[in-house]
Design an enzyme around this catalytic site. Structure first.
Site, PDB file in Angstrom:
ATOM      1  N   GLU A   1      54.596  22.809  50.220  1.00 50.39           N
ATOM      2  CA  GLU A   1      53.299  22.448  49.649  1.00 50.39           C
ATOM      3  C   GLU A   1      52.224  22.739  50.683  1.00 50.39           C
ATOM      4  O   GLU A   1      52.256  22.212  51.797  1.00 50.39           O
ATOM      5  CB  GLU A   1      53.234  20.979  49.222  1.00 50.39           C
ATOM      6  CG  GLU A   1      51.894  20.634  48.579  1.00 50.39           C
ATOM      7  CD  GLU A   1      51.861  19.286  47.880  1.00 50.39           C
ATOM      8  OE1 GLU A   1      50.743  18.791  47.626  1.00 50.39           O
ATOM      9  OE2 GLU A   1      52.944  18.730  47.583  1.00 50.39           O
TER      10      GLU A   1
ATOM     11  N   GLU B   1      49.200  20.726  56.186  1.00 48.46           N
ATOM     12  CA  GLU B   1      47.848  20.157  56.060  1.00 48.46           C
ATOM     13  C   GLU B   1      47.153  20.213  57.417  1.00 48.46           C
ATOM     14  O   GLU B   1      47.504  19.470  58.326  1.00 48.46           O
ATOM     15  CB  GLU B   1      47.907  18.714  55.553  1.00 48.46           C
ATOM     16  CG  GLU B   1      46.541  18.066  55.382  1.00 48.46           C
ATOM     17  CD  GLU B   1      45.602  18.904  54.521  1.00 48.46           C
ATOM     18  OE1 GLU B   1      44.616  19.439  55.078  1.00 48.46           O
ATOM     19  OE2 GLU B   1      45.872  19.036  53.311  1.00 48.46           O
TER      20      GLU B   1
ATOM     21  N   ASP C   1      40.678  24.383  48.316  1.00 53.70           N
ATOM     22  CA  ASP C   1      39.231  24.577  48.419  1.00 53.70           C
ATOM     23  C   ASP C   1      38.859  25.835  47.636  1.00 53.70           C
ATOM     24  O   ASP C   1      39.386  26.919  47.900  1.00 53.70           O
ATOM     25  CB  ASP C   1      38.847  24.738  49.884  1.00 53.70           C
ATOM     26  CG  ASP C   1      37.350  24.596  50.114  1.00 53.70           C
ATOM     27  OD1 ASP C   1      36.568  25.070  49.259  1.00 53.70           O
ATOM     28  OD2 ASP C   1      36.965  24.032  51.147  1.00 53.70           O
TER      29      ASP C   1
ATOM     30  N   LYS D   1      31.017  29.884  46.581  1.00 54.69           N
ATOM     31  CA  LYS D   1      30.008  30.914  46.801  1.00 54.69           C
ATOM     32  C   LYS D   1      30.668  32.281  46.974  1.00 54.69           C
ATOM     33  O   LYS D   1      31.674  32.401  47.679  1.00 54.69           O
ATOM     34  CB  LYS D   1      29.157  30.584  48.027  1.00 54.69           C
ATOM     35  CG  LYS D   1      28.326  29.315  47.880  1.00 54.69           C
ATOM     36  CD  LYS D   1      27.503  29.052  49.122  1.00 54.69           C
ATOM     37  CE  LYS D   1      26.674  27.775  48.967  1.00 54.69           C
ATOM     38  NZ  LYS D   1      25.863  27.494  50.188  1.00 54.69           N
TER      39      LYS D   1
ATOM     40  N   ASP E   1      40.625  22.630  39.176  1.00 51.76           N
ATOM     41  CA  ASP E   1      39.671  22.249  38.145  1.00 51.76           C
ATOM     42  C   ASP E   1      38.484  23.207  38.125  1.00 51.76           C
ATOM     43  O   ASP E   1      37.522  22.985  37.388  1.00 51.76           O
ATOM     44  CB  ASP E   1      39.164  20.829  38.385  1.00 51.76           C
ATOM     45  CG  ASP E   1      38.499  20.695  39.745  1.00 51.76           C
ATOM     46  OD1 ASP E   1      39.214  20.860  40.765  1.00 51.76           O
ATOM     47  OD2 ASP E   1      37.279  20.444  39.809  1.00 51.76           O
TER      48      ASP E   1
ATOM     49  N   THR F   1      46.176  13.078  41.509  1.00 51.05           N
ATOM     50  CA  THR F   1      45.645  13.005  42.873  1.00 51.05           C
ATOM     51  C   THR F   1      44.202  12.529  42.808  1.00 51.05           C
ATOM     52  O   THR F   1      43.555  12.564  41.749  1.00 51.05           O
ATOM     53  CB  THR F   1      45.684  14.379  43.578  1.00 51.05           C
ATOM     54  OG1 THR F   1      44.670  15.227  43.022  1.00 51.05           O
ATOM     55  CG2 THR F   1      47.048  15.048  43.425  1.00 51.05           C
ATOM     56  N   ARG F   2      43.693  12.119  43.941  1.00 51.53           N
ATOM     57  CA  ARG F   2      42.296  11.648  43.978  1.00 51.53           C
ATOM     58  C   ARG F   2      41.328  12.782  43.674  1.00 51.53           C
ATOM     59  O   ARG F   2      40.274  12.566  43.078  1.00 51.53           O
ATOM     60  CB  ARG F   2      41.983  11.005  45.321  1.00 51.53           C
ATOM     61  CG  ARG F   2      42.283  11.834  46.531  1.00 51.53           C
ATOM     62  CD  ARG F   2      42.457  10.982  47.797  1.00 51.53           C
ATOM     63  NE  ARG F   2      42.994  11.768  48.888  1.00 51.53           N
ATOM     64  CZ  ARG F   2      42.278  12.194  49.916  1.00 51.53           C
ATOM     65  NH1 ARG F   2      40.989  11.934  49.987  1.00 51.53           N
ATOM     66  NH2 ARG F   2      42.840  12.892  50.878  1.00 51.53           N
TER      67      ARG F   2
ATOM     68  N   GLU G   1      41.944  15.290  41.604  1.00 48.34           N
ATOM     69  CA  GLU G   1      42.001  15.473  40.156  1.00 48.34           C
ATOM     70  C   GLU G   1      41.202  14.390  39.440  1.00 48.34           C
ATOM     71  O   GLU G   1      40.460  14.671  38.487  1.00 48.34           O
ATOM     72  CB  GLU G   1      43.454  15.441  39.701  1.00 48.34           C
ATOM     73  CG  GLU G   1      43.621  15.599  38.197  1.00 48.34           C
ATOM     74  CD  GLU G   1      45.060  15.412  37.776  1.00 48.34           C
ATOM     75  OE1 GLU G   1      45.638  16.342  37.207  1.00 48.34           O
ATOM     76  OE2 GLU G   1      45.614  14.323  38.028  1.00 48.34           O
TER      77      GLU G   1
END
Length: 234
Positions: free
Chosen positions: A63, A88, A139, A143, A175, A213-214, A216
């Site tokens: 992941e 991460e 992320d 732009k 999203d 997830t937070r 989402e």
């Protein structure tokens, strides 16, 4: 030269490395996690990546950018027979995961982590060694001048194709409509990947066992509809 390459790669795919200063308990939990589970790219990768884990695992999944670790922790519990590598680079995200595993009694035997640029790990891993790759709410770099920083690109898809086993899955959730379209176009153009979706539910419905997830939750509150894509390695 190696340091120059690392700097360019790091700047290309993710932003800041640190958020708020960690509390002492968080700092201690993070140190314990790194001490016990961090993958060392300074040594040669094992021919069988399952040997990275102290216990016996049937397969290994990756992941990339696990955020606070909600999904990774859920999958660790749901699939104890699988080994998981979580990547991460954001210190506070890694600390959140560390605090969670500390409160649960310590680092699971089926977890290994990497806290820097995922491309370095992908280049280190042996060919056809990974059963699945999850890239969830990365992320979007909205732009146009920053699109080169999006993790989904032809070079990284080559990396995915190299390390994934035949039939392995690449899962992408976002999203942001433009990033979803971007990913569909790039995977469609790559000879190693197919998108087996048969109906809209195949990308509208969350993955099996999806904990949410937070990121989402924030997207849904703000009126953005997530998409859950799954591609197969040919």
């Amino acid at each position: 030269m190696a340091e120059e390459r690392r700097t360019r790669s790091t700047e290309a795919f993710f932003g800041r490395r640190h958020g708020k200063r960690l509390r002492p308990k968080q700092d201690a939990a993070l140190a314990a996690l790194l001490d016990g589970a961090l993958i060392d790219l300074g040594v040669a990768a094992p021919a069988d990546v399952r040997t990275l884990f102290p216990g016996s695992v049937e397969n290994v999944r990756l992941e990339i950018g696990f955020g606070g670790g909600e999904h990774l922790l859920s999958e660790l519990a749901r699939h104890p027979q699988s080994g998981f590598i979580g990547v991460e680079p954001f210190v506070n995200g890694m600390a959140k995961l560390a605090s969670a595993v500390d409160e649960a009694g310590g680092t699971p035997s089926n977890l290994r982590i990497y806290n820097d640029d995922a491309t370095e790990l992908l280049d280190w891993l042996p060919e056809a060694s990974i059963s699945g790759i999850d890239l969830l709410y990365p992320d979007p770099w909205p732009k146009k001048k920053h699109w080169k920083r999006r993790f989904v690109n032809p070079v990284n898809l080559d990396r995915f194709a190299r390390v994934l086993k035949p039939g392995g899955r690449f899962r992408f959730a976002s999203d942001i409509d433009t990033y979803v379209d971007w990913t569909l176009l790039h995977c469609d153009a790559h000879p190693a990947f197919t998108w087996p979706a048969q109906s809209a539910d195949d990308w509208r419905e969350p993955y099996e066992g999806w904990p949410g997830t937070r990121y989402e939750a924030k997207a849904i509150r703000e009126g953005r509809t997530p998409a859950y894509l799954t591609f197969l390695r040919g």
